[in-house]
Design an enzyme around this catalytic site. Structure first.
Site, mmCIF file in Angstrom:
data_model
loop_
_atom_site.group_PDB
_atom_site.id
_atom_site.type_symbol
_atom_site.label_atom_id
_atom_site.label_comp_id
_atom_site.label_asym_id
_atom_site.label_seq_id
_atom_site.Cartn_x
_atom_site.Cartn_y
_atom_site.Cartn_z
ATOM 1 N N GLY A 158 52.795 34.194 31.643
ATOM 2 C CA GLY A 158 52.137 35.460 31.269
ATOM 3 C C GLY A 158 51.605 36.235 32.452
ATOM 4 N N ASP A 175 54.004 47.313 41.160
ATOM 5 C CA ASP A 175 52.696 46.925 40.610
ATOM 6 C C ASP A 175 51.637 46.915 41.725
ATOM 7 O OD1 ASP A 175 51.049 45.521 38.401
ATOM 8 O OD2 ASP A 175 50.921 44.123 40.083
ATOM 9 N N ILE A 187 38.883 39.802 39.673
ATOM 10 C CA ILE A 187 38.023 39.974 40.869
ATOM 11 C C ILE A 187 37.341 41.346 40.792
ATOM 12 C CG2 ILE A 187 37.931 39.990 43.389
ATOM 13 C CD1 ILE A 187 40.698 38.658 43.424
ATOM 14 N N VAL A 229 46.140 39.955 27.823
ATOM 15 C CA VAL A 229 44.772 40.381 28.172
ATOM 16 C C VAL A 229 43.962 40.706 26.910
ATOM 17 C CG1 VAL A 229 43.379 41.953 29.571
ATOM 18 C CG2 VAL A 229 45.644 41.266 30.367
ATOM 19 N N LYS A 253 48.164 49.313 42.287
ATOM 20 C CA LYS A 253 46.809 48.795 42.552
ATOM 21 C C LYS A 253 46.286 49.306 43.895
ATOM 22 C CE LYS A 253 47.815 44.638 39.849
ATOM 23 N NZ LYS A 253 48.465 43.323 39.938
ATOM 24 N N GLY A 278 43.032 41.742 38.782
ATOM 25 C CA GLY A 278 42.617 40.995 37.583
ATOM 26 C C GLY A 278 41.117 40.853 37.466
HETATM 27 N N1 HSE Z 1 51.892 41.215 36.973
HETATM 28 C C1 HSE Z 1 50.610 41.292 37.560
HETATM 29 C C2 HSE Z 1 50.501 40.242 38.646
HETATM 30 C C3 HSE Z 1 49.556 41.070 36.508
HETATM 31 O O1 HSE Z 1 51.359 39.351 38.716
HETATM 32 O O2 HSE Z 1 49.601 40.326 39.471
HETATM 33 C C4 HSE Z 1 48.164 41.437 36.933
HETATM 34 O O3 HSE Z 1 48.041 42.791 37.221
#
Ligand code: HSE
Length: 431
Positions: free
Chosen positions: A182, A196, A131, A11, A200, A129
């Site tokens: 990535g 993750d 959006i 990023v 979010k 990301g």
């Molecule tokens: N590892 C995260 C994903 C990256 O795959 O969505 C973006 O937050």
């Protein structure tokens, strides 16, 4: 406005490169140039030509650099990144971050720290990301009472499920590809075990409902145990399996849960494939909206980082604050809706039961469901596996409280003819 980028990975490099490539458009929007004066990273990134921009391996250096107005933290994680953010805020620097773990786990302390120092802590890139979904909820939907938010908010997990369904690929093989591209977290269990997505979702719930960040209360279930036969069976019933984050107002508070979910394949969100993300929002005045786009990746995430930079630059030039509270609701007007435990939620279920091929097993299962007043939506019994003499039965139920379903599953597993654990996947429909 003078900025420092801390972290030159996926990023960070995207942010540097997009700022450089689009500098005149960005300056025209921001009201003047945004100048990168310092980059701090453990190592250089060959995709970035830094030119005469100062480079340092001292990660903390930008936090106290008098030439820096904004620190852009793109390290990730809750270790050194937390030190950078705290130090920068304490030195009166605005901070922009893509760090969902940091905001979800420490935001309740960091936002007051930013306010006490008269600076902003912006985090659009931390969810989905590129959006602009934080902005959409916090500003575009400010008139509405938000009822529910459901999203595919981990690109890696969605990529894995899509490749399993479309190409029958093995889980580990697809995960390795997502890492190479990535998309995956430094520790990919964060992606596949739903951590993750829970970070979010925690942030989305706070901006949607005006509640403090409650990551520890989120229910999290990953996709690592999803079996290809469930992916195929879901399809046969007209559903797709997606790894969803769901937060919803309910009678006693809010739901906050991440788990694999069957969704009817005709619904738009079920068609979101590959690394793409989508967030569906149900709001009382507007109704349902869907925000779709790249939820991970270098320049896609940079797009959200730079949008925050432009907002701060506009305010900075007028010597004012952003004017938008970090969580949408003013800090003194947050409410105390609590997260309800997972066993209190209600939804429909997909159950896969493995049984010995004896007469009466199906009747026994049906009787248990009936005793708990649970309606069966559909049922399929597959052919007996000749090698082990076992037969898989797959059921879709109507909506029921999770607590009741737990009792049902215990009772089914206790039947003599049932072998192993019952596979349970929740079913949701958003219409
Ligand atoms: N590892 C995260 C994903 C990256 O795959 O969505 C973006 O937050």
């Amino acid at each position: 406005m003078r900025i420092a980028i801390v972290g030159l990975g996926t990023v960070g490099s995207g942010t540097f490169n997009v700022l450089k490539r689009n500098q005149s458009d960005i300056a025209a929007r921001a009201g003047g140039p945004i100048q990168v004066v310092q980059v701090a990273s453990r190592r250089l990134n060959p995709t970035c030509e830094l030119g005469d921009v100062e480079f340092t391996t001292d990660i903390m250096a930008p936090c106290s650099n008098p030439d820096v107005d904004v620190v852009v933290e793109l390290l990730g994680g809750t270790g050194i990144a937390a030190d950078v953010v705290r130090s920068a805020l304490s030195h009166g620097k605005h901070v922009i971050t893509a760090n969902k773990a940091l905001i979800a786990e420490q935001g309740n302390e960091l936002f007051p720290l930013a306010a006490a120092n008269g600076v902003n802590l912006a985090f659009e890139a931390s969810v989905a990301g590129g959006i602009p979904v934080i902005k959409a909820i916090r500003e575009g939907l400010a008139a509405n009472r938000i009822l529910a938010v459901a999203g595919i908010i981990n690109g890696t997990g969605n990529f894995i499920l899509t490749e399993m369904r479309e190409k029958g690929r093995a889980f580990a093989d697809v995960l390795a590809e997502a890492q190479a591209l990535g998309y995956a977290e430094a520790d990919p269990t964060f992606d596949v075990e739903g951590i993750d997505a829970a970070h979010k979702l925690t942030i989305l719930a706070s901006v949607a409902f005006g509640v403090p960040l409650q990551f520890r209360a989120a229910y999290t279930e990953g996709i690592s145990r999803i079996d290809p036969q469930d992916v195929r069976q879901a399809e046969a019933f007209g559903y797709r399996i997606k790894h969803l984050g769901i937060t919803r107002r309910c009678e006693n508070g809010i739901e906050l849960r991440v788990h694999p979910t069957l969704i009817p394949e005709k619904q738009l969100i079920a068609k979101v494939d590959g690394v793409m993300n989508a967030v569906m929002i149900q709001a009382d005045a507007l109704g349902q909206t869907l925000y779709y786009g790249a939820g991970a990746g270098s320049e896609a995430t940079a797009s959200a980082v730079i949008a925050d930079l432009v907002d701060i630059a506009r305010a900075h030039r007028q010597n004012s604050s952003l004017g938008v509270p970090s969580l949408g609701y003013r800090a003194d007007a947050l409410n105390d809706l609590k997260v309800v435990p997972i066993n209190e939620i209600e939804c429909a279920y997909y159950l896969r039961i493995l049984a010995k091929d004896h007469p009466g097993v199906l009747a026994n299962v049906a009787q248990i469901l009936s005793r708990h007043s649970i309606n069966i939506e559909s049922i399929t019994q597959k052919e007996t596996d000749e090698q082990n003499g076992l037969v898989p039965m797959i059921l879709l139920t109507h909506r029921v409280r999770e607590k009741d379903m737990d009792h049902v599953i215990d009772a089914i597993e206790a039947l003599d003819d049932v072998v192993g654990s019952v596979i349970r996947i929740r079913v949701e429909s958003f219409s």
